[in-house]
Design a protein around this motif. Sequence first.
Motif, PDB file in Angstrom:
ATOM      1  N   PRO A  48      -4.443   6.644  -6.298  1.00 30.78           N
ATOM      2  CA  PRO A  48      -3.246   6.141  -5.598  1.00 30.78           C
ATOM      3  C   PRO A  48      -1.949   6.409  -6.374  1.00 30.78           C
ATOM      4  O   PRO A  48      -0.915   6.704  -5.775  1.00 30.78           O
ATOM      5  CB  PRO A  48      -3.497   4.644  -5.451  1.00 30.78           C
ATOM      6  CG  PRO A  48      -4.974   4.483  -5.579  1.00 30.78           C
ATOM      7  CD  PRO A  48      -5.426   5.582  -6.496  1.00 30.78           C
ATOM      8  N   ALA A  49      -2.024   6.330  -7.698  1.00 31.38           N
ATOM      9  CA  ALA A  49      -0.832   6.618  -8.505  1.00 31.38           C
ATOM     10  C   ALA A  49      -0.434   8.080  -8.357  1.00 31.38           C
ATOM     11  O   ALA A  49       0.757   8.398  -8.249  1.00 31.38           O
ATOM     12  CB  ALA A  49      -1.089   6.275  -9.969  1.00 31.38           C
ATOM     13  N   ALA A  50      -1.412   8.956  -8.320  1.00 31.82           N
ATOM     14  CA  ALA A  50      -1.121  10.382  -8.148  1.00 31.82           C
ATOM     15  C   ALA A  50      -0.447  10.641  -6.797  1.00 31.82           C
ATOM     16  O   ALA A  50       0.511  11.412  -6.708  1.00 31.82           O
ATOM     17  CB  ALA A  50      -2.410  11.192  -8.266  1.00 31.82           C
ATOM     18  N   ALA A  71      12.150   2.226  -7.161  1.00 32.30           N
ATOM     19  CA  ALA A  71      11.781   1.128  -8.067  1.00 32.30           C
ATOM     20  C   ALA A  71      10.426   0.531  -7.687  1.00 32.30           C
ATOM     21  O   ALA A  71       9.587   0.275  -8.558  1.00 32.30           O
ATOM     22  CB  ALA A  71      12.857   0.047  -8.045  1.00 32.30           C
ATOM     23  N   LEU A  72      10.203   0.342  -6.407  1.00 28.49           N
ATOM     24  CA  LEU A  72       8.943  -0.225  -5.935  1.00 28.49           C
ATOM     25  C   LEU A  72       7.771   0.697  -6.269  1.00 28.49           C
ATOM     26  O   LEU A  72       6.753   0.258  -6.822  1.00 28.49           O
ATOM     27  CB  LEU A  72       9.013  -0.464  -4.424  1.00 28.49           C
ATOM     28  CG  LEU A  72       7.771  -1.052  -3.770  1.00 28.49           C
ATOM     29  CD1 LEU A  72       7.557  -2.478  -4.246  1.00 28.49           C
ATOM     30  CD2 LEU A  72       7.914  -1.014  -2.255  1.00 28.49           C
ATOM     31  N   TRP A  73       7.891   1.971  -5.953  1.00 23.12           N
ATOM     32  CA  TRP A  73       6.807   2.919  -6.215  1.00 23.12           C
ATOM     33  C   TRP A  73       6.592   3.117  -7.710  1.00 23.12           C
ATOM     34  O   TRP A  73       5.458   3.265  -8.156  1.00 23.12           O
ATOM     35  CB  TRP A  73       7.083   4.246  -5.536  1.00 23.12           C
ATOM     36  CG  TRP A  73       6.907   4.205  -4.041  1.00 23.12           C
ATOM     37  CD1 TRP A  73       6.453   3.161  -3.286  1.00 23.12           C
ATOM     38  CD2 TRP A  73       7.186   5.245  -3.121  1.00 23.12           C
ATOM     39  NE1 TRP A  73       6.435   3.501  -1.957  1.00 23.12           N
ATOM     40  CE2 TRP A  73       6.878   4.778  -1.825  1.00 23.12           C
ATOM     41  CE3 TRP A  73       7.668   6.536  -3.255  1.00 23.12           C
ATOM     42  CZ2 TRP A  73       7.027   5.549  -0.688  1.00 23.12           C
ATOM     43  CZ3 TRP A  73       7.821   7.314  -2.115  1.00 23.12           C
ATOM     44  CH2 TRP A  73       7.502   6.828  -0.854  1.00 23.12           C
ATOM     45  N   SER A  74       7.671   3.114  -8.491  1.00 20.35           N
ATOM     46  CA  SER A  74       7.530   3.255  -9.942  1.00 20.35           C
ATOM     47  C   SER A  74       6.750   2.082 -10.526  1.00 20.35           C
ATOM     48  O   SER A  74       5.880   2.270 -11.383  1.00 20.35           O
ATOM     49  CB  SER A  74       8.903   3.357 -10.605  1.00 20.35           C
ATOM     50  OG  SER A  74       9.573   4.515 -10.175  1.00 20.35           O
ATOM     51  N   GLN A  78       3.117   2.291 -12.406  1.00 21.06           N
ATOM     52  CA  GLN A  78       2.906   1.703 -13.731  1.00 21.06           C
ATOM     53  C   GLN A  78       1.791   0.672 -13.700  1.00 21.06           C
ATOM     54  O   GLN A  78       0.946   0.623 -14.596  1.00 21.06           O
ATOM     55  CB  GLN A  78       4.194   1.056 -14.251  1.00 21.06           C
ATOM     56  CG  GLN A  78       4.073   0.560 -15.678  1.00 21.06           C
ATOM     57  CD  GLN A  78       3.753   1.678 -16.655  1.00 21.06           C
ATOM     58  OE1 GLN A  78       4.455   2.683 -16.688  1.00 21.06           O
ATOM     59  NE2 GLN A  78       2.701   1.524 -17.432  1.00 21.06           N
ATOM     60  N   SER A  79       1.756  -0.139 -12.662  1.00 14.75           N
ATOM     61  CA  SER A  79       0.704  -1.149 -12.522  1.00 14.75           C
ATOM     62  C   SER A  79      -0.673  -0.494 -12.448  1.00 14.75           C
ATOM     63  O   SER A  79      -1.630  -0.967 -13.072  1.00 14.75           O
ATOM     64  CB  SER A  79       0.964  -1.987 -11.271  1.00 14.75           C
ATOM     65  OG  SER A  79      -0.111  -2.849 -11.017  1.00 14.75           O
ATOM     66  N   THR A  80      -0.772   0.588 -11.691  1.00 13.71           N
ATOM     67  CA  THR A  80      -2.044   1.303 -11.575  1.00 13.71           C
ATOM     68  C   THR A  80      -2.453   1.886 -12.921  1.00 13.71           C
ATOM     69  O   THR A  80      -3.614   1.770 -13.333  1.00 13.71           O
ATOM     70  CB  THR A  80      -1.939   2.425 -10.528  1.00 13.71           C
ATOM     71  OG1 THR A  80      -1.600   1.848  -9.268  1.00 13.71           O
ATOM     72  CG2 THR A  80      -3.234   3.193 -10.413  1.00 13.71           C
ATOM     73  N   LEU A  81      -1.515   2.512 -13.620  1.00 16.26           N
ATOM     74  CA  LEU A  81      -1.830   3.102 -14.923  1.00 16.26           C
ATOM     75  C   LEU A  81      -2.255   2.039 -15.921  1.00 16.26           C
ATOM     76  O   LEU A  81      -3.137   2.281 -16.759  1.00 16.26           O
ATOM     77  CB  LEU A  81      -0.637   3.892 -15.454  1.00 16.26           C
ATOM     78  CG  LEU A  81      -0.229   5.113 -14.637  1.00 16.26           C
ATOM     79  CD1 LEU A  81       1.006   5.764 -15.244  1.00 16.26           C
ATOM     80  CD2 LEU A  81      -1.365   6.103 -14.514  1.00 16.26           C
ATOM     81  N   ASP A  82      -1.667   0.854 -15.838  1.00 16.46           N
ATOM     82  CA  ASP A  82      -2.023  -0.235 -16.757  1.00 16.46           C
ATOM     83  C   ASP A  82      -3.450  -0.732 -16.535  1.00 16.46           C
ATOM     84  O   ASP A  82      -4.047  -1.310 -17.434  1.00 16.46           O
ATOM     85  CB  ASP A  82      -1.047  -1.400 -16.608  1.00 16.46           C
ATOM     86  CG  ASP A  82       0.329  -1.072 -17.153  1.00 16.46           C
ATOM     87  OD1 ASP A  82       0.473  -0.090 -17.916  1.00 16.46           O
ATOM     88  OD2 ASP A  82       1.282  -1.796 -16.787  1.00 16.46           O
TER      89      ASP A  82
END
Length: 92
Positions: A48-50, A71-74, A78-82
Amino acid sequence: MAVNSTVSRSARSTVLERLRTLRGSLERARDTLMHFKDDRVDRDTLEPAARRIDELMNMFASNSTDPVVVALWSAEIQSTLDKVSNPKVAPP
């Protein structure tokens, strides 16, 4: 007070380059996890991040940048990567 939401051409180019770099890193991380059954959860978490990064790149390439959406998508990326703690996807 009006907010100038336009982004200069050089700033847009910089953002696109950073998104391409992030997308490449994410693709390498997913490829690293591709062949190991135990890593599928992390690999699938990155997908999903990709897709969001691709959507951000399309947004910046089309010159229709919405700061709220960016801002929302960023934050979503970041949340997904974390969520991925697999050391195989960490930079060396």
